[in-house]
Design a protein around this motif. Sequence first.
Motif, short mmCIF file in Angstrom:
data_model
loop_
_atom_site.label_atom_id
_atom_site.label_comp_id
_atom_site.label_asym_id
_atom_site.label_seq_id
_atom_site.Cartn_x
_atom_site.Cartn_y
_atom_site.Cartn_z
N LYS A 1 0.84 -1.19 0.00
CA LYS A 1 0.00 0.00 0.00
C LYS A 1 0.88 1.25 0.00
CE LYS A 1 -3.44 -2.35 2.89
NZ LYS A 1 -4.22 -2.29 4.16
N ILE A 2 0.30 2.36 -0.41
CA ILE A 2 1.06 3.61 -0.45
C ILE A 2 1.63 3.93 0.93
CG2 ILE A 2 0.84 6.10 -0.73
CD1 ILE A 2 -1.13 5.52 -3.03
N GLU A 3 0.90 3.61 1.97
CA GLU A 3 1.36 3.90 3.33
C GLU A 3 2.49 3.00 3.80
OE1 GLU A 3 -1.79 3.36 2.32
OE2 GLU A 3 -2.91 2.18 3.79
N ASP A 4 2.88 2.02 3.00
CA ASP A 4 4.05 1.19 3.32
C ASP A 4 5.35 1.87 2.88
OD1 ASP A 4 2.13 -1.67 2.37
OD2 ASP A 4 2.61 -1.03 4.41
N GLY B 1 19.62 0.89 5.84
CA GLY B 1 18.27 1.09 5.32
C GLY B 1 18.16 0.87 3.83
N THR B 2 16.96 0.49 3.41
CA THR B 2 16.67 0.34 1.99
C THR B 2 15.32 1.00 1.72
OG1 THR B 2 16.54 -1.24 0.15
CG2 THR B 2 15.60 -1.96 2.25
N GLN B 3 15.25 1.77 0.65
CA GLN B 3 14.06 2.58 0.36
C GLN B 3 13.00 1.75 -0.35
OE1 GLN B 3 13.37 6.05 0.99
NE2 GLN B 3 11.32 5.42 0.31
N VAL B 4 11.80 1.78 0.19
CA VAL B 4 10.63 1.18 -0.45
C VAL B 4 9.66 2.31 -0.77
CG1 VAL B 4 8.63 -0.31 -0.12
CG2 VAL B 4 10.89 -1.03 0.72
N THR B 5 9.31 2.42 -2.03
CA THR B 5 8.36 3.45 -2.46
C THR B 5 7.20 2.77 -3.17
OG1 THR B 5 10.13 5.08 -2.72
CG2 THR B 5 8.01 5.56 -3.78
N VAL B 6 6.00 2.98 -2.65
CA VAL B 6 4.80 2.42 -3.25
C VAL B 6 4.02 3.58 -3.85
CG1 VAL B 6 2.76 0.99 -2.92
CG2 VAL B 6 4.79 0.63 -1.49
N SER B 7 3.92 3.57 -5.16
CA SER B 7 3.30 4.69 -5.85
C SER B 7 2.81 4.25 -7.22
CB SER B 7 4.30 5.84 -6.01
OG SER B 7 3.76 6.88 -6.78
N SER B 8 1.72 4.85 -7.66
CA SER B 8 1.20 4.56 -8.99
C SER B 8 1.74 5.59 -9.99
CB SER B 8 -0.32 4.57 -8.98
OG SER B 8 -0.82 5.79 -8.46
#
Length: 116
Positions: A87-90, A109-116
Amino acid sequence: QVQLVESGGDLVQPGGSLRLSCTASGFRFSLSAMSWHRQAPGKERELVASISPGGLTRNYVEAVKGRFTISRDNSKNTMYLQMNSLKIEDTGVYYCYTKNAGNDYWGQGTQVTVSS
């Protein structure tokens, strides 16, 4: 010295999946509880999931239950976080963590981006 190195972060669409890895060195991984944390922009770092040394006990924050799975391979000194139905909030930076000899250790750290 203790080192934790995360990998696997990426840009993914909502509903997608990612698997994060945390490779550890410098301590007895198989005897250490481990956990994943995340920090979203403008928010405090929060615990996402934890796993006991043998992997039998796993705990999750309510927001990720049923979607994320924490696991470990003690033969590879590696911990994983399988993230499904993202989800976007993740979105955030995901960190692995352990406590060793009374000291706190974090990966970079590793970047996670949830976006459409």
